[in-house]
Design an enzyme around this catalytic site. Structure first.
Site, PDB file in Angstrom:
ATOM      1  N   ASN A  37     -24.509  12.136  67.281  1.00  5.44           N
ATOM      2  CA  ASN A  37     -24.613  13.531  67.707  1.00  5.44           C
ATOM      3  C   ASN A  37     -25.388  14.422  66.746  1.00  5.44           C
ATOM      4  O   ASN A  37     -26.013  15.391  67.174  1.00  5.44           O
ATOM      5  CB  ASN A  37     -23.223  14.118  67.987  1.00  5.44           C
ATOM      6  CG  ASN A  37     -22.313  14.074  66.775  1.00  5.44           C
ATOM      7  OD1 ASN A  37     -22.316  13.112  66.008  1.00  5.44           O
ATOM      8  ND2 ASN A  37     -21.513  15.097  66.595  1.00  5.44           N
ATOM      9  N   LYS A  65     -25.329   2.034  58.616  1.00  8.58           N
ATOM     10  CA  LYS A  65     -25.353   1.676  60.026  1.00  8.58           C
ATOM     11  C   LYS A  65     -25.297   2.953  60.854  1.00  8.58           C
ATOM     12  O   LYS A  65     -24.238   3.547  61.055  1.00  8.58           O
ATOM     13  CB  LYS A  65     -24.173   0.782  60.426  1.00  8.58           C
ATOM     14  CG  LYS A  65     -24.405   0.088  61.781  1.00  8.58           C
ATOM     15  CD  LYS A  65     -23.133  -0.228  62.529  1.00  8.58           C
ATOM     16  CE  LYS A  65     -22.663   0.888  63.406  1.00  8.58           C
ATOM     17  NZ  LYS A  65     -23.592   1.287  64.502  1.00  8.58           N
ATOM     18  N   SER A  92     -15.277   8.554  66.144  1.00 13.01           N
ATOM     19  CA  SER A  92     -14.055   8.776  66.893  1.00 13.01           C
ATOM     20  C   SER A  92     -12.833   8.371  66.072  1.00 13.01           C
ATOM     21  O   SER A  92     -12.896   7.508  65.195  1.00 13.01           O
ATOM     22  CB  SER A  92     -14.081   7.976  68.197  1.00 13.01           C
ATOM     23  OG  SER A  92     -13.914   6.593  67.945  1.00 13.01           O
ATOM     24  N   VAL A 113     -11.735   4.470  66.390  1.00 12.02           N
ATOM     25  CA  VAL A 113     -12.581   3.586  65.596  1.00 12.02           C
ATOM     26  C   VAL A 113     -12.337   3.818  64.108  1.00 12.02           C
ATOM     27  O   VAL A 113     -12.241   2.874  63.310  1.00 12.02           O
ATOM     28  CB  VAL A 113     -14.065   3.788  65.946  1.00 12.02           C
ATOM     29  CG1 VAL A 113     -14.959   2.966  65.005  1.00 12.02           C
ATOM     30  CG2 VAL A 113     -14.337   3.404  67.392  1.00 12.02           C
ATOM     31  N   GLY A 114     -12.211   5.083  63.726  1.00 10.85           N
ATOM     32  CA  GLY A 114     -11.981   5.405  62.327  1.00 10.85           C
ATOM     33  C   GLY A 114     -10.689   4.808  61.795  1.00 10.85           C
ATOM     34  O   GLY A 114     -10.640   4.304  60.665  1.00 10.85           O
ATOM     35  N   GLU A 131     -14.291  11.047  58.662  1.00 11.51           N
ATOM     36  CA  GLU A 131     -14.374  12.318  59.368  1.00 11.51           C
ATOM     37  C   GLU A 131     -14.329  11.990  60.851  1.00 11.51           C
ATOM     38  O   GLU A 131     -15.230  11.319  61.372  1.00 11.51           O
ATOM     39  CB  GLU A 131     -15.657  13.071  59.004  1.00 11.51           C
ATOM     40  CG  GLU A 131     -15.705  13.526  57.553  1.00 11.51           C
ATOM     41  CD  GLU A 131     -14.586  14.481  57.170  1.00 11.51           C
ATOM     42  OE1 GLU A 131     -13.971  15.090  58.082  1.00 11.51           O
ATOM     43  OE2 GLU A 131     -14.308  14.626  55.966  1.00 11.51           O
ATOM     44  N   CYS A 189     -18.052  17.642  66.665  1.00 12.45           N
ATOM     45  CA  CYS A 189     -16.624  17.555  66.392  1.00 12.45           C
ATOM     46  C   CYS A 189     -16.006  18.913  66.125  1.00 12.45           C
ATOM     47  O   CYS A 189     -14.785  19.070  66.213  1.00 12.45           O
ATOM     48  CB  CYS A 189     -16.363  16.602  65.229  1.00 12.45           C
ATOM     49  SG  CYS A 189     -17.252  17.023  63.723  1.00 12.45           S
ATOM     50  N   GLU A 197     -16.098  15.872  52.275  1.00 10.80           N
ATOM     51  CA  GLU A 197     -17.538  15.684  52.176  1.00 10.80           C
ATOM     52  C   GLU A 197     -18.203  16.993  51.763  1.00 10.80           C
ATOM     53  O   GLU A 197     -17.621  18.067  51.833  1.00 10.80           O
ATOM     54  CB  GLU A 197     -18.107  15.223  53.511  1.00 10.80           C
ATOM     55  CG  GLU A 197     -17.600  13.861  53.951  1.00 10.80           C
ATOM     56  CD  GLU A 197     -18.399  13.293  55.097  1.00 10.80           C
ATOM     57  OE1 GLU A 197     -19.317  12.500  54.829  1.00 10.80           O
ATOM     58  OE2 GLU A 197     -18.105  13.637  56.253  1.00 10.80           O
TER      59      GLU A 197
END
Length: 487
Positions: A156, A179, A233, A236-237, A254, A288, A467
């Site tokens: 995004n 990646k 997401s 997945v995180g 994040e 997000c 971050e």
């Protein structure tokens, strides 16, 4: 790696300074015109991913030994290269991801600023000195790089978001295996080109263009990888977190958001509607930090809904390469199906769209276009209120009081960004204190970040250290305490 931006070409991973194609091929299309092929990608497999980690591991000692100011100079020159190529990069980004040309240009310029910021960070102190109880002892700390860092990023914000990870990692002396999302490869390689042209040694940055299902586990568990930083997401995180922590890695996540904007009865409603519209529909709602829940005190509910309806109607949906367009398509066919699925579920559950609510038709029917949508008659238990949609959809709910608004704002497993619109400074400060979000904005939209301050969320919106800004050093380095006495 340089291209003219218009001709479809085959793109491949970058390992130790060389193109490294994988065995499988996939075609990527323009989300505004899916019949138009943008690129072909030679997808990385496990062998390519392992080669990338090996290259980063071999390059780590020399890059670590490079002086911090010298590393900073590479980043500064890379920023200059990005600035010089804004028009080309923005066009490629728009054709791959679908955001408007103006949004893509701003994102590219933001990436350049991030590289400059972290270039400057290489000249800051990398440790502290402390007084000792012993007169002959020098007591100090020093910051040292972690080694090889795996960077995993979404589609995004395909140049800004990777830049704030990669620039920080490189500034503090780490090597990187990156990646990116597989649908934005040409944008990805612009970052690599800028760094290579700026003099980054081979192997310090390696890119694997592949699917997470094929190569993700290698990037997360390989013993040569010291840390993993991921944006994407929440499901997945959390999987990455479990695998990486079990393998002894440092982890930074994040994740998603379901960000509320509270509008109290004393708010400037014109300003509130405008700010909420930008947060809900900018970047086609695919961020997000987008506002997706609007919690409005009942006395001004109807008026705010009318204003939001008018704001939604003002967005110009169309070809994102057209300068008159203010909102482009969603990025992929899968994302289109997701957004339309939530809208259909909302309709079945009883919600009503006062603006949008469907896929665009007419001249835009072939693209992945969804009209800016404002939903009312929604319940707090509805999916569009509880789950992240990642599309141009705002659900508007009435609340009975400030206390009710705060309780509902916090009534979510997410905690990334939250906003409040009010003329009452006391209420604003109460919300700042009570909000369960990592970012709180007063009389401003929930979206938008500044690169020199920490960024991150609470609850299911994040994990690990923040971050951006000086907080980035905490993740990308480890501290060593030194007790130095004379002979």
């Amino acid at each position: 790696m340089a291209t003219d931006g218009a001709t479809p070409i085959e793109l491949s991973s970058l390992v130790a300074g060389d193109d490294r194609p994988g065995p499988a091929r996939t075609m990527l299309v323009n989300p505004a015109r899916p019949s138009e092929v943008v690129n072909t990608v030679a997808l990385a497999d496990a062998a390519v991913a392992e080669a990338a980690i090996d290259a980063a591991h071999r390059a780590a000692a020399a890059w670590r030994a490079t002086s911090a100011p010298a590393r900073g100079e590479v980043l500064r020159l890379a920023a200059q290269k990005l600035d010089e190529s804004v028009e080309t990069i923005a066009r490629d980004l728009t054709r791959e991801e679908g955001k408007t040309l103006a949004e893509s240009a701003r994102e590219t310029q933001s990436a350049a600023k991030l590289f400059r910021y972290f270039a400057a960070q290489t000249l800051d102190a990398q440790g502290e000195t402390y007084p000792s109880h012993f007169p002959d002892l020098l007591l100090y700390t020093r910051r040292e790089p972690l080694g090889v860092v795996s960077v995993i990023t979404p589609w995004n914000f395909p140049i800004q978001l990777p830049s704030w990870k990669i620039a920080a990692a490189l500034a503090f002396g780490n090597t990187v295996v990156w990646k990116p999302a597989e649908n934005v490869p040409r944008t990805t390689l612009h970052i690599a080109s800028a760094l290579v042209d700026a003099g980054l040694p081979d192997g310090v940055l390696n890119i694997v263009l592949g699917r997470g299902s094929q190569i993700g586990d290698i990037l997360v568990t390989d013993p040569r990888v010291a840390a993993v930083t991921f944006t994407g997401s929440t499901p997945v995180g959390r999987t990455i977190q479990q695998r990486a922590v079990a393998a002894g890695k440092k982890v930074q996540l994040e994740l998603g958001g379901k960000n509320p904007a509270i509008v109290l009865a004393d708010a400037d409603l014109e300003r509130a509607a405008r700010e909420i519209s930008v947060a809900a529909f900018g970047a086609t709602g695919q961020k997000c930090t987008a506002t997706s829940r609007v919690l409005v005190e009942r006395p001004v509910f109807d008026e705010l809904v009318e204003r939001l309806e008018a704001e939604a109607a003002s967005w110009v949906l169309g070809d994102p390469l057209d300068a008159n367009t203010t909102m482009g398509p969603v990025a992929t066919a899968g994302q289109l199906d997701t957004v339309l699925g939530y809208l259909e579920r909302a309709r079945v559950e009883g919600a009503r769209a006062v603006a949008g609510g469907s896929r665009a038709d007419g001249a835009l029917a072939d693209g992945y276009f969804v009209a800016p949508t404002v939903l009312v008659d929604v319940e707090r238990s509805h999916a569009v209120v509880r789950e992240e949609i990642f599309g141009p959809v705002a659900a508007v709910l009435p609340v009975d009081s400030f206390a009710d608004a705060v309780a509902e704002a916090n009534n979510t497993p997410f905690g990334l960004s939250a906003g409040i619109f009010t003329a009452d400074l006391s209420r604003a400060l109460q919300f700042v204190e009570q909000s369960q979000a990592g970012i709180v904005r007063v009389n401003r939209s929930t979206s938008g970040v500044e690169y020199h301050v920490p960024f991150g969320g609470m609850k299911d919106s994040g994990y690990g250290q923040r971050e951006q800004g000086k907080a980035a050093q905490d993740f990308f380095t480890e501290s060593k305490t030194v007790y130095l006495a004379g002979p």
